[in-house]
Write a protein that holds these residues in place. Structure first.
Motif, mmCIF file in Angstrom:
data_model
loop_
_atom_site.group_PDB
_atom_site.id
_atom_site.type_symbol
_atom_site.label_atom_id
_atom_site.label_comp_id
_atom_site.label_asym_id
_atom_site.label_seq_id
_atom_site.Cartn_x
_atom_site.Cartn_y
_atom_site.Cartn_z
ATOM 1 N N LEU A 77 0.797 -1.068 -0.001
ATOM 2 C CA LEU A 77 -0.074 0.179 -0.013
ATOM 3 C C LEU A 77 1.026 1.474 -0.063
ATOM 4 O O LEU A 77 1.889 1.326 0.533
ATOM 5 N N ARG A 78 0.321 2.242 -0.735
ATOM 6 C CA ARG A 78 1.192 3.570 -0.714
ATOM 7 C C ARG A 78 0.241 4.707 -0.256
ATOM 8 O O ARG A 78 -1.097 4.683 -0.192
ATOM 9 N N ASP A 79 0.918 5.731 0.073
ATOM 10 C CA ASP A 79 0.175 7.072 0.584
ATOM 11 C C ASP A 79 -0.931 7.465 -0.377
ATOM 12 O O ASP A 79 -0.578 7.364 -1.470
ATOM 13 N N GLY A 80 -2.049 7.617 0.343
ATOM 14 C CA GLY A 80 -3.046 8.157 -0.385
ATOM 15 C C GLY A 80 -3.966 7.315 -1.018
ATOM 16 O O GLY A 80 -5.188 7.615 -1.795
ATOM 17 N N GLU A 81 -3.784 5.928 -0.981
ATOM 18 C CA GLU A 81 -4.468 5.188 -1.668
ATOM 19 C C GLU A 81 -5.931 4.629 -0.919
ATOM 20 O O GLU A 81 -5.847 4.835 0.061
ATOM 21 N N ARG A 82 -6.910 4.272 -1.846
ATOM 22 C CA ARG A 82 -8.153 3.698 -1.127
ATOM 23 C C ARG A 82 -8.134 2.247 -1.265
ATOM 24 O O ARG A 82 -7.819 1.790 -2.442
ATOM 25 N N VAL A 83 -8.439 1.594 -0.300
ATOM 26 C CA VAL A 83 -8.069 0.289 0.207
ATOM 27 C C VAL A 83 -9.760 -0.078 0.504
ATOM 28 O O VAL A 83 -10.393 0.432 1.283
ATOM 29 N N LEU A 84 -9.888 -1.599 -0.054
ATOM 30 C CA LEU A 84 -11.149 -2.338 0.392
ATOM 31 C C LEU A 84 -10.757 -3.510 0.959
ATOM 32 O O LEU A 84 -10.170 -4.307 0.016
ATOM 33 N N ALA A 98 -5.151 1.604 6.903
ATOM 34 C CA ALA A 98 -5.339 3.150 7.063
ATOM 35 C C ALA A 98 -4.249 3.635 7.768
ATOM 36 O O ALA A 98 -3.869 4.795 7.213
ATOM 37 N N ARG A 99 -3.536 3.011 8.389
ATOM 38 C CA ARG A 99 -2.340 3.452 8.868
ATOM 39 C C ARG A 99 -1.142 3.657 7.704
ATOM 40 O O ARG A 99 -0.546 4.823 7.510
ATOM 41 N N ARG A 100 -1.218 2.791 6.806
ATOM 42 C CA ARG A 100 -0.196 2.611 5.794
ATOM 43 C C ARG A 100 -0.515 3.574 4.673
ATOM 44 O O ARG A 100 0.366 4.196 3.736
ATOM 45 N N VAL A 101 -1.780 3.946 4.276
ATOM 46 C CA VAL A 101 -2.276 4.930 3.413
ATOM 47 C C VAL A 101 -2.369 6.236 3.836
ATOM 48 O O VAL A 101 -2.364 7.446 3.157
ATOM 49 N N GLY A 102 -2.083 6.523 5.082
ATOM 50 C CA GLY A 102 -1.961 7.931 5.600
ATOM 51 C C GLY A 102 -3.255 8.537 5.944
ATOM 52 O O GLY A 102 -4.432 8.190 5.290
ATOM 53 N N ALA A 103 -3.076 9.819 5.973
ATOM 54 C CA ALA A 103 -4.231 10.773 6.279
ATOM 55 C C ALA A 103 -4.967 11.258 5.016
ATOM 56 O O ALA A 103 -6.168 11.472 4.989
ATOM 57 N N THR A 104 -4.265 10.759 3.871
ATOM 58 C CA THR A 104 -4.920 11.228 2.672
ATOM 59 C C THR A 104 -5.435 9.936 1.923
ATOM 60 O O THR A 104 -6.162 10.134 0.932
ATOM 61 N N GLY A 105 -5.345 8.996 2.535
ATOM 62 C CA GLY A 105 -6.014 7.676 2.133
ATOM 63 C C GLY A 105 -7.153 7.281 2.829
ATOM 64 O O GLY A 105 -7.527 7.951 3.674
ATOM 65 N N PHE A 106 -7.995 6.068 2.354
ATOM 66 C CA PHE A 106 -8.939 5.704 3.202
ATOM 67 C C PHE A 106 -9.133 4.153 3.000
ATOM 68 O O PHE A 106 -8.509 3.698 2.173
ATOM 69 N N ALA A 107 -9.558 3.510 4.028
ATOM 70 C CA ALA A 107 -9.749 2.121 4.022
ATOM 71 C C ALA A 107 -11.360 1.598 4.491
ATOM 72 O O ALA A 107 -11.659 2.281 5.442
ATOM 73 N N TYR A 108 -11.706 1.017 3.461
ATOM 74 C CA TYR A 108 -13.139 0.391 3.761
ATOM 75 C C TYR A 108 -12.922 -1.075 4.177
ATOM 76 O O TYR A 108 -12.099 -1.816 3.521
ATOM 77 N N GLY A 109 -14.029 -1.677 4.781
ATOM 78 C CA GLY A 109 -14.328 -2.915 5.133
ATOM 79 C C GLY A 109 -15.600 -3.120 4.979
ATOM 80 O O GLY A 109 -16.660 -2.237 5.171
ATOM 81 N N VAL A 110 -15.845 -4.378 4.480
ATOM 82 C CA VAL A 110 -17.357 -4.771 4.092
ATOM 83 C C VAL A 110 -17.284 -6.479 5.024
ATOM 84 O O VAL A 110 -16.439 -7.101 4.735
ATOM 85 N N ASP A 111 -18.470 -6.324 5.589
ATOM 86 C CA ASP A 111 -18.944 -7.640 6.128
ATOM 87 C C ASP A 111 -20.177 -8.027 6.371
ATOM 88 O O ASP A 111 -20.913 -6.934 6.381
ATOM 89 N N MET A 112 -20.723 -9.044 6.266
ATOM 90 C CA MET A 112 -22.023 -9.375 6.327
ATOM 91 C C MET A 112 -22.738 -9.884 7.871
ATOM 92 O O MET A 112 -23.634 -9.990 8.076
ATOM 93 N N THR A 113 -21.433 -9.829 8.754
ATOM 94 C CA THR A 113 -21.861 -9.997 9.962
ATOM 95 C C THR A 113 -21.965 -9.026 11.174
ATOM 96 O O THR A 113 -21.247 -8.089 11.385
ATOM 97 N N ASP A 114 -23.133 -8.818 11.477
ATOM 98 C CA ASP A 114 -23.427 -7.653 12.550
ATOM 99 C C ASP A 114 -22.655 -7.739 13.797
ATOM 100 O O ASP A 114 -21.817 -6.618 14.099
ATOM 101 N N GLU A 115 -22.349 -8.771 14.250
ATOM 102 C CA GLU A 115 -21.349 -8.661 15.453
ATOM 103 C C GLU A 115 -19.893 -8.473 15.078
ATOM 104 O O GLU A 115 -19.276 -7.797 15.847
ATOM 105 N N MET A 116 -19.575 -8.654 13.898
ATOM 106 C CA MET A 116 -18.070 -8.410 13.500
ATOM 107 C C MET A 116 -18.075 -6.741 13.126
ATOM 108 O O MET A 116 -16.931 -6.200 13.611
ATOM 109 N N LEU A 117 -19.231 -6.448 12.581
ATOM 110 C CA LEU A 117 -19.292 -5.113 12.470
ATOM 111 C C LEU A 117 -19.079 -3.907 13.561
ATOM 112 O O LEU A 117 -18.316 -2.975 13.593
ATOM 113 N N ASP A 118 -19.789 -4.600 14.461
ATOM 114 C CA ASP A 118 -19.774 -3.891 15.798
ATOM 115 C C ASP A 118 -18.490 -3.811 16.534
ATOM 116 O O ASP A 118 -17.750 -2.989 16.893
ATOM 117 N N LEU A 119 -17.864 -5.099 16.366
ATOM 118 C CA LEU A 119 -16.561 -5.227 16.881
ATOM 119 C C LEU A 119 -15.491 -4.231 16.077
ATOM 120 O O LEU A 119 -14.682 -3.434 16.725
#
Length: 255
Positions: A77-84, A98-119
């Motif tokens: 990963l590089r600064d400023g990248e968007r990651v899924l 999120a740490r690796r792409v820095g403040a100008t980047g962004f990290a998304y996570g997708v999960d189908m499990t409510d309990e995992m999303l809460d965690l």
């Protein structure tokens, strides 16, 4: 059949979230009662992260790591990248991304499990991460627009899907032209039949649903990816391996 598999996976990973992940997580063994802290399996989970990465996230996120590798070692990963992150679970790979792409980047996570999303959201709050977002959805029907991200990562989740062509097609769709696909997964040697894979472990244990190397390469090509490779990293069962899977969406350089 596909819905039955999905519900089995959802139930098992919901239990893992409630129990705090455990040392081994869901992948690998099949402990009675689902995922829990009673089974230690060095082929899967938190032990596959280096000390620096382990120290960079809340212990709750590390404990909930259920994968078969460290996809951040794959994705470069590089600064400023968007990651899924596909199947983001407790959020460890999203937070590290999120740490690796820095403040100008962004990290998304997708999960189908409510309990995992809460965690995962709780872990993001503990980490003070502001450039992350966790969305509910399946990896076969991602809740992101076309050409949204630069990199797709995943940690031992694609093998759990009952519709892998849809997963690969969706990863291709959300990547920008020239975007990268770099994941950890369980992959079978080509000589193993689906029946032989099932003899080595369950679907929810990340074994029975694994693709072979040739099936993976064919699936990536069918989805439109180029430069695909599958590299075995460590053995998880007879003829079954943790693996690094890489590919690229064609971009301007391919014109």
């Amino acid at each position: 059949m596909a819905q039955d598999i999905r519900e089995q996976v959802r139930a098992r990973y919901a239990l893992a979230a409630v129990q705090g992940g455990g040392d081994a997580g869901c992948c690998g063994g099949d402990p009675v009662g689902g995922c829990g802290p009673t089974v230690i399996d060095e082929r899967f989970g938190a032990g596959l992260y280096g000390a620096q990465d382990a120290a960079a996230v809340p212990p709750e996120a590390l404990a909930a790591s259920l994968g078969c590798g460290n996809p951040l070692m794959v994705a470069e990963l590089r600064d400023g990248e968007r990651v899924l992150d596909l199947g983001s679970g407790g959020g460890i790979d999203v937070l590290l991304s999120a740490r690796r792409v820095g403040a100008t980047g962004f990290a998304y996570g997708v999960d189908m499990t409510d309990e995992m999303l809460d965690l995962a959201r709780a872990n993001a709050a503990r980490a003070g991460a502001t450039n992350v977002e966790f969305r509910k959805g399946t990896i076969e029907d991602l809740p992101l627009d076309d050409a949204t991200v630069d990199v797709v990562i995943s940690n031992c989740v694609v093998n759990l899907s009952p519709d892998k062509p849809a997963v690969l097609a969706e990863a291709f769709r959300v990547l920008v032209p020239g975007g990268r696909f770099g994941i950890s997964d369980v992959v079978a040697e080509d000589h193993l039949t689906p029946e032989q894979r099932a003899e080595r472990g369950s679907y929810v244990g990340c074994i029975a649903g694994a693709l072979s190397r040739t099936e993976y390469l064919g699936g990536l090509a069918a989805a439109g990816f180029v430069d695909a490779t599958v590299e075995f990293t460590h053995t998880v069962a007879d003829g079954m391996h943790g693996a690094v899977v890489r590919a690229r969406k064609p971009g301007p350089q391919d014109a």
